[in-house]
Design a protein around this motif. Structure first.
Motif, short mmCIF file in Angstrom:
data_model
loop_
_atom_site.label_atom_id
_atom_site.label_comp_id
_atom_site.label_asym_id
_atom_site.label_seq_id
_atom_site.Cartn_x
_atom_site.Cartn_y
_atom_site.Cartn_z
N ASP A 58 63.13 -48.03 4.72
CA ASP A 58 62.82 -48.43 6.09
C ASP A 58 62.53 -49.92 6.07
O ASP A 58 61.43 -50.34 5.69
N LEU A 59 63.49 -50.73 6.49
CA LEU A 59 63.33 -52.18 6.42
C LEU A 59 62.38 -52.72 7.48
O LEU A 59 62.14 -53.93 7.53
N MET A 60 61.80 -51.84 8.31
CA MET A 60 60.76 -52.27 9.24
C MET A 60 59.38 -52.29 8.58
O MET A 60 58.40 -52.64 9.21
N SER A 61 59.32 -51.92 7.31
CA SER A 61 58.07 -51.91 6.55
C SER A 61 58.08 -53.01 5.50
O SER A 61 59.04 -53.13 4.73
N ILE A 62 57.03 -53.82 5.47
CA ILE A 62 56.94 -54.88 4.46
C ILE A 62 56.92 -54.28 3.06
O ILE A 62 57.60 -54.75 2.15
N ALA A 63 56.16 -53.20 2.87
CA ALA A 63 56.10 -52.57 1.55
C ALA A 63 57.46 -52.04 1.12
O ALA A 63 57.83 -52.13 -0.05
N GLU A 64 58.22 -51.48 2.08
CA GLU A 64 59.55 -50.97 1.75
C GLU A 64 60.50 -52.10 1.36
O GLU A 64 61.32 -51.96 0.45
N ASN A 65 60.41 -53.24 2.03
CA ASN A 65 61.23 -54.39 1.65
C ASN A 65 60.90 -54.81 0.22
O ASN A 65 61.80 -55.13 -0.57
N ARG A 66 59.63 -54.82 -0.11
CA ARG A 66 59.24 -55.21 -1.47
C ARG A 66 59.68 -54.17 -2.49
O ARG A 66 60.05 -54.52 -3.62
N ALA A 102 58.97 -54.48 16.06
CA ALA A 102 60.09 -54.03 15.22
C ALA A 102 61.30 -54.94 15.27
O ALA A 102 61.96 -55.16 14.24
N THR A 103 61.65 -55.47 16.44
CA THR A 103 62.82 -56.36 16.52
C THR A 103 62.60 -57.61 15.68
O THR A 103 63.49 -58.05 14.93
N PHE A 104 61.40 -58.20 15.79
CA PHE A 104 61.06 -59.38 15.00
C PHE A 104 61.18 -59.08 13.51
O PHE A 104 61.71 -59.89 12.73
N VAL A 105 60.75 -57.89 13.09
CA VAL A 105 60.80 -57.53 11.67
C VAL A 105 62.24 -57.36 11.20
O VAL A 105 62.64 -57.92 10.17
N LEU A 106 63.06 -56.62 11.94
CA LEU A 106 64.43 -56.35 11.50
C LEU A 106 65.31 -57.60 11.57
O LEU A 106 66.14 -57.85 10.69
N TYR A 107 65.15 -58.37 12.65
CA TYR A 107 66.03 -59.52 12.87
C TYR A 107 65.60 -60.74 12.07
O TYR A 107 66.41 -61.61 11.78
N VAL A 156 63.20 -56.42 26.48
CA VAL A 156 64.10 -56.21 25.35
C VAL A 156 65.02 -57.41 25.16
O VAL A 156 65.28 -57.84 24.02
N VAL A 157 65.50 -57.99 26.25
CA VAL A 157 66.42 -59.13 26.14
C VAL A 157 65.69 -60.35 25.57
O VAL A 157 66.17 -61.00 24.63
N ARG A 158 64.52 -60.67 26.13
CA ARG A 158 63.77 -61.84 25.65
C ARG A 158 63.37 -61.66 24.18
O ARG A 158 63.43 -62.62 23.39
N THR A 159 63.00 -60.45 23.80
CA THR A 159 62.58 -60.19 22.42
C THR A 159 63.75 -60.32 21.46
O THR A 159 63.61 -60.90 20.37
N ILE A 160 64.92 -59.82 21.83
CA ILE A 160 66.10 -59.95 20.97
C ILE A 160 66.50 -61.42 20.84
O ILE A 160 66.83 -61.89 19.75
N LEU A 161 66.45 -62.16 21.96
CA LEU A 161 66.80 -63.58 21.90
C LEU A 161 65.82 -64.35 21.04
O LEU A 161 66.21 -65.23 20.26
N SER A 162 64.54 -64.03 21.14
CA SER A 162 63.54 -64.68 20.30
C SER A 162 63.79 -64.38 18.83
O SER A 162 63.73 -65.26 17.96
N GLY A 163 64.08 -63.10 18.52
CA GLY A 163 64.39 -62.74 17.14
C GLY A 163 65.65 -63.42 16.64
O GLY A 163 65.72 -63.85 15.48
N GLY A 164 66.65 -63.54 17.52
CA GLY A 164 67.88 -64.22 17.12
C GLY A 164 67.67 -65.69 16.81
O GLY A 164 68.21 -66.23 15.85
N ARG A 165 66.83 -66.35 17.64
CA ARG A 165 66.56 -67.77 17.41
C ARG A 165 65.70 -67.95 16.15
O ARG A 165 65.87 -68.93 15.43
N ALA A 166 64.80 -67.01 15.88
CA ALA A 166 64.04 -67.06 14.63
C ALA A 166 64.97 -66.89 13.44
O ALA A 166 64.86 -67.60 12.42
N ASN A 167 65.94 -65.99 13.57
CA ASN A 167 66.90 -65.77 12.50
C ASN A 167 67.77 -67.00 12.26
O ASN A 167 68.18 -67.29 11.14
N ASP A 168 68.06 -67.77 13.33
CA ASP A 168 68.80 -69.03 13.17
C ASP A 168 68.04 -70.03 12.31
O ASP A 168 68.64 -70.85 11.61
N LEU A 169 66.71 -69.99 12.40
CA LEU A 169 65.89 -70.95 11.65
C LEU A 169 65.68 -70.53 10.20
O LEU A 169 65.28 -71.36 9.36
#
Length: 276
Positions: A58-66, A102-107, A156-169
């Motif tokens: 589950d990539l929404m979990s920090i422990a699972e990513n580790r 969750a969007t911030f975590v996955l994206y 949902v739209v603003r959150t996805i766009l924010s996650g996308g712009r974070a992913n750009d950085l």
């Protein structure tokens, strides 16, 4: 033998990239949240030249990513490619086990953890590259600096766009923090693609299927440009493409100061979630 890891590799474009490298004889580990899809992927990979592995996580979990990072380190002595594709939209705000949106975590955050956490293996690869499939080249929206976790009125739209712009950085601060590294960072926006939609919530599932029937490319078609870049890498370490066309790294969405700011916000965020 090349070594490849694909996060989100059991469906869609991630699956096609994984199968491409298996046909070439690579050792490929795919990461996915659904064991049934993992078993189906391994069955399809059984007759190919390479060596396939599956890690359920589950990539929404920090422990699972580790845990994934540790698992990959046990399977591979080096990496030639890390491919990041996992993403889901959420109609309502969803909080992860770490108390994060969750969007911030996955994206962004999961991709941050895997990119930084697997750097040691990547730096031992022959031609190491991180391929981050997202919305490179789209400039709409902005990082919600004062509300990264969308705790206020959720959109949902603003959150996805924010996650996308974070992913750009993410590739910007990754290269800022590894100025002498060999690993290249490839941010890519693929064409609109007919990927699996059963995991999407309604109405996204119906809308995506309707649009896909008319406009979308197959996953195999959509990854052609991405694979061409991965297989014949340009000389620069930062590679940005949108539907096969180079993207100007001077766009405001790749601002180095904002990248540094986001990195400095991310490190304590991870520490706080672990303490919680």
């Amino acid at each position: 033998m090349r070594n490849v890891v694909v996060a989100g590799g059991t469906t869609g474009m991630g699956r096609e990239i994984a199968l491409h490298y298996l046909r070439q004889g690579a050792r490929v580990t795919v990461i996915g949240s659904t064991p049934e899809r993992g078993r189906a992927f391994l069955a399809d990979a059984a007759g190919l030249a390479g060596e396939a592995g599956f890690v359920a996580a589950d990539l929404m979990s920090i422990a699972e990513n580790r845990r994934v990072i540790a698992d990959v380190e046990s399977r591979h002595e080096a990496l030639d490619a890390l491919v990041l594709t996992a993403m889901l939209p959420f109609l309502k705000r969803r909080e992860t086990v770490d108390g994060l949106e969750a969007t911030f975590v996955l994206y962004y955050l999961s991709r941050f953890l895997l990119s930084y956490g697997l750097t040691g293996l990547l730096e031992r690869g022959e031609t190491p590259i991180i391929t981050n499939i997202g919305a490179t080249g789209i400039t709409k929206g902005a990082v919600q600096w004062d509300d990264l976790q969308s705790t206020r009125k959720y959109s949902v739209v603003r959150t996805i766009l924010s996650g996308g712009r974070a992913n750009d950085l993410l590739p910007i601060h990754y290269l800022q923090n590894h100025p002498d590294g060999r690993t290249k960072y490839f941010g890519v926006q693929p064409p609109f693609t007919r990927s699996g939609t059963n995991h999407l919530p309604q109405p996204f599932r119906t809308i995506t299927r309707a649009l896909g029937a008319v406009l979308a490319k197959s996953p195999a078609e959509s990854v052609r440009d991405t694979l061409a870049v991965m297989d014949a890498q340009p000389t620069e370490r930062l590679i940005l493409r949108a539907v096969g066309t180079p993207v100007d790294p001077a766009l405001p969405t790749f601002d180095p100061a904002n990248a540094r700011r986001l990195y400095e916000l991310t490190a304590p965020l991870i520490a706080e979630s672990l303490r919680g």
